[in-house]
Design a protein around this motif. Sequence first.
Motif, PDB file in Angstrom:
ATOM      1  N   ARG A 248     -39.954 -16.374   6.323  1.00 44.20           N
ATOM      2  CA  ARG A 248     -39.627 -15.463   5.226  1.00 44.20           C
ATOM      3  C   ARG A 248     -38.197 -14.949   5.318  1.00 44.20           C
ATOM      4  O   ARG A 248     -37.566 -14.646   4.306  1.00 44.20           O
ATOM      5  CB  ARG A 248     -40.620 -14.295   5.205  1.00 44.20           C
ATOM      6  CG  ARG A 248     -41.982 -14.670   4.617  1.00 44.20           C
ATOM      7  CD  ARG A 248     -42.923 -13.480   4.559  1.00 44.20           C
ATOM      8  NE  ARG A 248     -43.494 -13.180   5.860  1.00 44.20           N
ATOM      9  CZ  ARG A 248     -44.597 -13.741   6.333  1.00 44.20           C
ATOM     10  NH1 ARG A 248     -45.242 -14.648   5.615  1.00 44.20           N
ATOM     11  NH2 ARG A 248     -45.071 -13.418   7.520  1.00 44.20           N
ATOM     12  N   ARG A 273     -34.459 -24.726  -0.685  1.00 41.47           N
ATOM     13  CA  ARG A 273     -34.932 -23.685  -1.613  1.00 41.47           C
ATOM     14  C   ARG A 273     -35.514 -22.498  -0.853  1.00 41.47           C
ATOM     15  O   ARG A 273     -35.195 -21.336  -1.164  1.00 41.47           O
ATOM     16  CB  ARG A 273     -35.980 -24.274  -2.560  1.00 41.47           C
ATOM     17  CG  ARG A 273     -36.657 -23.204  -3.430  1.00 41.47           C
ATOM     18  CD  ARG A 273     -37.602 -23.794  -4.450  1.00 41.47           C
ATOM     19  NE  ARG A 273     -38.751 -24.465  -3.859  1.00 41.47           N
ATOM     20  CZ  ARG A 273     -39.846 -23.849  -3.407  1.00 41.47           C
ATOM     21  NH1 ARG A 273     -39.920 -22.519  -3.418  1.00 41.47           N
ATOM     22  NH2 ARG A 273     -40.849 -24.540  -2.906  1.00 41.47           N
ATOM     23  N   THR A 274     -36.355 -22.796   0.114  1.00 44.42           N
ATOM     24  CA  THR A 274     -37.077 -21.709   0.780  1.00 44.42           C
ATOM     25  C   THR A 274     -36.252 -21.013   1.849  1.00 44.42           C
ATOM     26  O   THR A 274     -36.381 -19.789   2.035  1.00 44.42           O
ATOM     27  CB  THR A 274     -38.372 -22.238   1.419  1.00 44.42           C
ATOM     28  OG1 THR A 274     -38.060 -23.304   2.338  1.00 44.42           O
ATOM     29  CG2 THR A 274     -39.331 -22.747   0.354  1.00 44.42           C
ATOM     30  N   ASP A 279     -35.928 -18.640  -2.034  1.00 44.57           N
ATOM     31  CA  ASP A 279     -36.786 -18.725  -3.211  1.00 44.57           C
ATOM     32  C   ASP A 279     -38.150 -19.224  -2.733  1.00 44.57           C
ATOM     33  O   ASP A 279     -38.429 -20.410  -2.705  1.00 44.57           O
ATOM     34  CB  ASP A 279     -36.169 -19.687  -4.228  1.00 44.57           C
ATOM     35  CG  ASP A 279     -37.065 -19.909  -5.452  1.00 44.57           C
ATOM     36  OD1 ASP A 279     -38.051 -19.157  -5.609  1.00 44.57           O
ATOM     37  OD2 ASP A 279     -36.777 -20.843  -6.223  1.00 44.57           O
ATOM     38  N   GLN A 280     -38.985 -18.273  -2.339  1.00 44.99           N
ATOM     39  CA  GLN A 280     -40.265 -18.617  -1.727  1.00 44.99           C
ATOM     40  C   GLN A 280     -41.415 -18.233  -2.648  1.00 44.99           C
ATOM     41  O   GLN A 280     -41.427 -17.140  -3.210  1.00 44.99           O
ATOM     42  CB  GLN A 280     -40.402 -17.935  -0.364  1.00 44.99           C
ATOM     43  CG  GLN A 280     -39.349 -18.404   0.637  1.00 44.99           C
ATOM     44  CD  GLN A 280     -39.452 -17.716   1.985  1.00 44.99           C
ATOM     45  OE1 GLN A 280     -40.384 -16.953   2.236  1.00 44.99           O
ATOM     46  NE2 GLN A 280     -38.506 -17.986   2.867  1.00 44.99           N
ATOM     47  N   ARG A 281     -42.386 -19.146  -2.759  1.00 44.77           N
ATOM     48  CA  ARG A 281     -43.497 -18.978  -3.688  1.00 44.77           C
ATOM     49  C   ARG A 281     -44.816 -19.059  -2.928  1.00 44.77           C
ATOM     50  O   ARG A 281     -44.843 -19.448  -1.759  1.00 44.77           O
ATOM     51  CB  ARG A 281     -43.433 -20.080  -4.755  1.00 44.77           C
ATOM     52  CG  ARG A 281     -42.068 -20.154  -5.444  1.00 44.77           C
ATOM     53  CD  ARG A 281     -41.838 -21.473  -6.151  1.00 44.77           C
ATOM     54  NE  ARG A 281     -40.460 -21.594  -6.612  1.00 44.77           N
ATOM     55  CZ  ARG A 281     -39.931 -22.720  -7.090  1.00 44.77           C
ATOM     56  NH1 ARG A 281     -40.679 -23.823  -7.164  1.00 44.77           N
ATOM     57  NH2 ARG A 281     -38.665 -22.749  -7.484  1.00 44.77           N
ATOM     58  N   ASP A 282     -45.878 -18.718  -3.591  1.00 44.13           N
ATOM     59  CA  ASP A 282     -47.208 -18.815  -2.994  1.00 44.13           C
ATOM     60  C   ASP A 282     -47.444 -20.244  -2.500  1.00 44.13           C
ATOM     61  O   ASP A 282     -47.178 -21.208  -3.230  1.00 44.13           O
ATOM     62  CB  ASP A 282     -48.286 -18.445  -4.012  1.00 44.13           C
ATOM     63  CG  ASP A 282     -48.316 -16.960  -4.325  1.00 44.13           C
ATOM     64  OD1 ASP A 282     -47.688 -16.195  -3.566  1.00 44.13           O
ATOM     65  OD2 ASP A 282     -48.938 -16.582  -5.339  1.00 44.13           O
ATOM     66  N   ASP A 284     -45.863 -21.731  -0.054  1.00 41.92           N
ATOM     67  CA  ASP A 284     -44.709 -22.366   0.603  1.00 41.92           C
ATOM     68  C   ASP A 284     -44.833 -22.357   2.122  1.00 41.92           C
ATOM     69  O   ASP A 284     -44.458 -23.321   2.785  1.00 41.92           O
ATOM     70  CB  ASP A 284     -43.408 -21.672   0.193  1.00 41.92           C
ATOM     71  CG  ASP A 284     -42.893 -22.155  -1.157  1.00 41.92           C
ATOM     72  OD1 ASP A 284     -43.419 -23.169  -1.660  1.00 41.92           O
ATOM     73  OD2 ASP A 284     -41.964 -21.516  -1.701  1.00 41.92           O
ATOM     74  N   HIS A 287     -47.110 -25.067   3.096  1.00 42.15           N
ATOM     75  CA  HIS A 287     -46.464 -26.368   2.925  1.00 42.15           C
ATOM     76  C   HIS A 287     -45.454 -26.609   4.046  1.00 42.15           C
ATOM     77  O   HIS A 287     -45.323 -27.742   4.548  1.00 42.15           O
ATOM     78  CB  HIS A 287     -45.764 -26.435   1.560  1.00 42.15           C
ATOM     79  CG  HIS A 287     -45.189 -27.782   1.244  1.00 42.15           C
ATOM     80  ND1 HIS A 287     -45.939 -28.937   1.219  1.00 42.15           N
ATOM     81  CD2 HIS A 287     -43.907 -28.162   0.957  1.00 42.15           C
ATOM     82  CE1 HIS A 287     -45.175 -29.970   0.919  1.00 42.15           C
ATOM     83  NE2 HIS A 287     -43.922 -29.521   0.754  1.00 42.15           N
TER      84      HIS A 287
END
Length: 340
Positions: A248, A273-274, A279-282, A284, A287
């Motif tokens: 995070r 991206r992360t 830019d972190q999404r549910d 991630d 994954h």
Amino acid sequence: MAVVANLDPKRSNAGSDALEALIALVADDLNAVNEQILSRMHSSVELIPQLGGYIVAGGGKRLRPVLTLAAAQLCGYQGTRQTALAACVEFLHTATLLHDDVVDESDLRRGQASANAVFGNKASVLVGDFLFARAFQIMVEDGSLDVLRILCTASAVIAEGEVLQLTTTNDTDTTEEAYLEVIKAKTAELFAAACELGGIVADRPAVEQAALRSYGMNLGIAFQLVDDVLDYSAVQARLGKTIGDDFREGKINLPVVLAFRRGDEEERQFWRRTMEDLDQRDGDLEHAIALMTRHNALHDSVERARHYGAVARDALEMFPNSRIKHALLDVIDFVVSRDF
């Protein structure tokens, strides 16, 4: 999806037992260290012992000061200097934790609210400074220029490591070599200094002091490698600890370096991206763990830790067999196989 970082669960209990055995061998000295910590944290400014006591009370196994005590015992030292110096090592470590949590904006430390979350960033930074000052008072009281040199150098190197980590955070182009440079400075340097002090107080030959430093340095590298793996481990989740904090925050550690290097372009875009853009999404984190598993990044990071553990083991070969030597060798298993 989750990954258990401990590749040989049968060894985890043995490793923990090894640490307890080492602590038992230095128990009397460790009690004296704890007394030193409490007495030297005294201040008429109420917030200082209050905040300092909060983080010291949650300070885990005191591994670094225990290593100072054990190294002194390994060298046959019969005096008392090691207890104050072990307290000094713990103050340096605690001060860096206080500053780290502010820099990282961490809300948790070992499963409980971090000091900065409870007392605020300003208080944490200033009490960290106070603990650094206390550590330097202890060094001066000891009166050894060698002690002063080792611990002053360690303090500078640790600070450099913190700054260096800022340059690698969010940078997916970070190499394995650059990552190792960070953890040698940020983590392993204090392990090395803690062990080297044992040879200094016992006035052992330079070759033995260097061997103790090598043991500590390589043990510290192994410790941090496993720490980075545990941030993605199901074991941590079962212990009620958060996982994915490094992810995070966009911290680039070895599992990320290996997964990024071994992945295809689509996977690298995911890491950019992360980790770079944050830019972190549910999903991630899950994954990310899946990609690390696919490319053996977690497994190979633990194998690197085993390698450094073996180097640490070799460093103690010159010392005669004894209970304390065997305990120091066994604690390598704790560092590599631990789940906390």
